[in-house]
Each structure stands twice: as structure tokens, then as C-alpha cells.
Design a protein around this motif. Structure first.
Motif, short mmCIF file in Angstrom:
data_model
loop_
_atom_site.label_atom_id
_atom_site.label_comp_id
_atom_site.label_asym_id
_atom_site.label_seq_id
_atom_site.Cartn_x
_atom_site.Cartn_y
_atom_site.Cartn_z
N TYR A 152 2.62 -7.99 -11.56
CA TYR A 152 3.42 -8.61 -10.33
C TYR A 152 3.88 -7.48 -9.61
CZ TYR A 152 7.16 -10.79 -7.46
OH TYR A 152 7.82 -11.17 -6.31
N SER A 153 4.58 -6.29 -10.48
CA SER A 153 5.05 -5.02 -9.72
C SER A 153 4.11 -4.46 -8.84
CB SER A 153 5.52 -3.95 -10.81
OG SER A 153 6.46 -4.55 -11.81
N TRP A 154 2.86 -4.25 -9.23
CA TRP A 154 1.69 -3.75 -8.31
C TRP A 154 1.40 -4.63 -7.24
CZ3 TRP A 154 0.34 0.48 -7.12
CH2 TRP A 154 -0.68 0.86 -6.55
N ASN A 155 1.54 -5.82 -7.57
CA ASN A 155 1.21 -6.60 -6.29
C ASN A 155 2.48 -6.35 -5.21
OD1 ASN A 155 -0.77 -7.99 -7.49
ND2 ASN A 155 0.29 -9.96 -8.18
N VAL A 156 3.61 -6.23 -5.73
CA VAL A 156 4.73 -5.73 -4.84
C VAL A 156 4.58 -4.55 -4.05
CG1 VAL A 156 7.27 -5.09 -4.65
CG2 VAL A 156 6.59 -7.17 -5.98
N ALA A 157 4.08 -3.49 -4.95
CA ALA A 157 3.64 -2.41 -4.25
C ALA A 157 2.69 -2.26 -3.02
CB ALA A 157 3.26 -1.06 -5.53
N CYS A 158 1.47 -3.18 -3.34
CA CYS A 158 0.53 -3.44 -2.36
C CYS A 158 1.20 -4.21 -1.29
CB CYS A 158 -0.49 -4.07 -3.26
SG CYS A 158 -1.77 -3.32 -4.70
N GLU A 159 2.02 -5.05 -1.53
CA GLU A 159 2.47 -5.68 -0.20
C GLU A 159 3.47 -4.91 0.65
OE1 GLU A 159 3.05 -9.07 2.05
OE2 GLU A 159 1.66 -8.05 1.34
N VAL A 160 3.92 -3.68 -0.06
CA VAL A 160 4.79 -2.80 0.76
C VAL A 160 3.73 -1.73 1.39
CG1 VAL A 160 6.05 -0.42 0.27
CG2 VAL A 160 6.87 -2.67 -1.01
N MET A 161 2.35 -1.33 0.68
CA MET A 161 1.69 -0.53 1.48
C MET A 161 1.02 -1.38 2.46
SD MET A 161 0.15 1.81 -1.69
CE MET A 161 -0.24 0.61 -2.82
N ARG A 162 0.93 -2.64 2.25
CA ARG A 162 0.30 -3.54 3.37
C ARG A 162 1.10 -3.46 4.71
NH1 ARG A 162 0.45 -8.23 6.32
NH2 ARG A 162 2.38 -8.81 5.25
N LEU A 163 2.45 -3.49 4.52
CA LEU A 163 3.41 -3.62 5.70
C LEU A 163 3.77 -2.24 6.08
CD1 LEU A 163 5.61 -6.45 4.47
CD2 LEU A 163 4.14 -6.52 6.36
N ALA A 164 3.61 -1.27 5.29
CA ALA A 164 4.21 0.28 5.35
C ALA A 164 3.16 1.14 4.80
CB ALA A 164 5.56 0.60 5.17
N PRO A 165 1.93 1.33 5.47
CA PRO A 165 0.87 2.22 4.78
C PRO A 165 1.42 3.41 5.09
CG PRO A 165 0.01 0.80 6.83
CD PRO A 165 1.44 0.32 6.33
N PRO A 166 1.20 4.26 4.00
CA PRO A 166 1.62 5.50 4.35
C PRO A 166 0.79 6.63 5.33
CG PRO A 166 0.64 5.38 2.23
CD PRO A 166 0.76 4.14 2.64
N LEU A 167 -0.50 6.17 5.32
CA LEU A 167 -1.31 6.64 6.32
C LEU A 167 -1.93 5.61 7.26
CD1 LEU A 167 -3.60 8.91 3.97
CD2 LEU A 167 -1.84 9.61 5.61
N GLN A 168 -1.41 5.79 8.60
CA GLN A 168 -1.67 4.98 9.53
C GLN A 168 -3.41 4.80 10.02
OE1 GLN A 168 1.19 3.04 10.94
NE2 GLN A 168 1.56 3.95 8.97
N GLY A 169 -4.07 5.84 9.85
CA GLY A 169 -5.48 5.63 10.05
C GLY A 169 -6.33 6.97 10.10
N ALA A 170 -7.38 6.92 10.26
CA ALA A 170 -8.26 8.15 10.42
C ALA A 170 -9.55 8.23 11.34
CB ALA A 170 -8.68 8.16 8.96
#
Length: 289
Positions: A152-170
Motif C-alpha cells: 500500500y505504501s508503494w501504491n501511495v508513492a506511485c500515485e504521488v509520482m503520477r500526480l507530481a512526476p519528478p521529471l516532466q518529460g523528455a
């Protein structure tokens, strides 16, 4: 690399390095590009000292040849039996440090932000982490089996990275002619791809602005729709390291503290990664024994 204390001394130049990498390449005093160059020189100088000492330690048998990636680089040879030169190794390590520092710290910052804003999510993560903590003997460290239990903790971290990805693109190069959304794209064109084109696409993530860790249960999102680490043959090689770093942080902080944001309406800026404008000051509340 050496112990974490040696890496931490590089933290201050990293922001300048990251800003310099994506800035307009104008090498004038006061510009992000100039600060990036100076920061790279500072870190490279420290790395050269570490590399020279590691070569001595390897020759004297004080460290194992397979101890870490630095030892591997020092012992690796090309098809002609030639070793990498020290400057080349320093630049490669520098790239790894940049790639692994700002991205993970940005993700952890937003995990703290969302957990402060969503107490019901915090409680679920806290319960999972405390169940693991109670299974450990006093002083016993986390192991890989513990990490695998933090679903569950990793699911939360993934949802955070979905909404606020550290890298916006390439930027990616088209390897053949193709048509997209009615536009013809010829082979060789450089295309800028933004992760939010899928991360916040309602076709793949219903109610895309809603924080919902259940999106990652079971098989999770469709392939190539959730891509904070990229995908395919160019997926980030540090993905599992990032997962380990993030989950260990969550475990050790959450079993000790709850917290609240000092600035409830703090804005988010991008420089060069999305970050809270004031650094996300928080107020910690130790858990009662």
C-alpha cells in the motif's frame, strides 16, 4: 560510492547542476548555466579524490572488486582491454548522482505533502508500516522481505509520482515515419514527450486529479501510461533503488512522526523539477509511546 556522508557533501551543488542542465546555455556570470558548470567542477573534483583512493584500496585488497558500481567501472575494460580513464568515470558517476538525487528528493517531498493533506491515506500507510515495525526485534534493520510487504505504501508513492512526476518529460527521436492525431511525423524528428499526456489522461486514469492509490492494485495501469521511470529498453535503471530509498524513508519517518504543513496554501514551482515554493516547511508531532 562511499558511505552516505560522502555523498551528502554534494547536496548543495546539485540544485545548481540540475538547473544548469536544463537552462539556456549562456555561459555568463550569474546565469544558471554558469552555476551549473561551477557546481559540476566542484563535484567532479571530489569524485576524482574518491576514485584515486578507491584504486589504491583495490590494489591493496581493502575493498572487494564487486563492492559497488565505482569498483566495477575501475576494473572494466573495453574490447581492446583498455580501462576507462578517471575523468570518464567521474563524469559517469556524476550523471548517476544527479539522476538519483533530485528525482528521489522531489518524490519524497510530495509524499510528505500529500500525506499531510490526506490523513486517511496517512493512517493506512502508518498502519502498514507499524505492522512491519512491530514484527522487528529491537535494533533489527529492515530487509528485502519487509520492503515487499509495503504494497500500500508503494501504491501511495506511485500515485504521488503520477500526480507530481519528478521529471516532466523528455526528448525522443522518431525512428520511422508515423502519423499521430492527424499529424505526419517524419523519421529523425525530435519530439518532446510530457508524462502528463498519460498520467492525467481520463481514458487511463478516471478522475485524474483525484488521489487514489487503488489505481495501482492488481496489474495496475495499462503499459506505458504510468511512466515516471520511463519505459521499454530505456527505463530508468535506478527504479528499484528509488523504490527502496522511498519506502525506507517512509518507514523510518512515519513510525516516529505525524506532521502538518506550516504553509497550507504553498504554491508549486518548477525549477527545474516541481517543488513547493518555500521548501514545504512542516511541523512534526512525535507519536506517543
Amino acid at each position: 560510492m562511499e558511505d552516505p556522508a560522502q555523498v551528502s557533501k554534494f547536496s548543495e551543488p546539485f540544485n545548481d547542476l540540475a538547473s544548469g542542465i536544463i537552462s539556456i546555455p549562456i555561459n555568463l556570470p550569474g546565469t544558471p548555466f554558469r552555476r551549473g558548470i561551477k557546481a559540476a567542477e566542484t563535484v567532479r573534483k571530489e569524485l576524482m579524490g574518491i576514485i584515486k583512493q578507491r584504486k589504491i584500496d583495490l590494489e591493496e585488497g581493502k575493498v572487494a572488486p564487486n563492492q559497488d558500481i565505482l569498483s566495477h567501472m575501475l576494473l572494466a575494460t573495453d574490447e581492446n582491454g583498455q580501462f576507462l580513464n578517471e575523468l570518464n568515470i567521474a563524469d559517469r558517476i556524476l550523471g548517476l548522482l544527479i539522476g538519483g538525487h533530485d528525482t528521489a528528493s522531489a518524490s519524497i517531498t510530495f509524499i510528505v505533502k500529500y500525506l499531510a493533506e490526506l490523513p486517511h491515506i496517512y493512517n493506512e500507510v502508518y498502519n502498514e508500516q507499524m505492522e512491519i515495525a512491530r514484527s522487528k526485534q529491537p535494533g533489527e534493520l529492515l530487509n528485502w522481505e519487509d520492503i515487499k510487504k509495503m504494497k500500500y505504501s508503494w501504491n501511495v508513492a506511485c500515485e504521488v509520482m503520477r500526480l507530481a512526476p519528478p521529471l516532466q518529460g523528455a526528448f525522443r527521436e522518431a525512428i520511422h515515419d508515423f502519423t499521430f492525431a492527424g499529424y505526419s511525423v517524419p523519421k529523425g524528428w525530435k519530439l518532446h514527450w510530457n508524462v502528463n499526456s498519460t498520467h492525467k489522461n481520463a481514458d487511463y486514469f478516471p478522475e485524474p486529479e483525484k488521489f487514489d492509490p487503488s489505481r495501482f492494485e492488481g496489474n495496475g495501469p495499462a503499459p506505458y501510461t504510468f511512466v515516471p521511470f520511463g519505459g521499454g529498453p530505456r527505463m530508468c535503471p535506478g527504479k528499484e533503488y528509488a523504490r527502496l530509498e522511498i519506502l525506507v524513508f517512509m518507514h523510518n519517518v512515519m513510525k516516529r512522526f505525524n506532521w502538518e504543513k506550516v504553509l497550507p496554501d504553498e504554491k508549486i514551482i518548477v525549477d527545474p523539477m516541481p517543488m513547493p515554493a518555500k521548501g514545504l516547511p512542516i511541523r512534526l508531532f512525535p507519536h506517543k509511546a
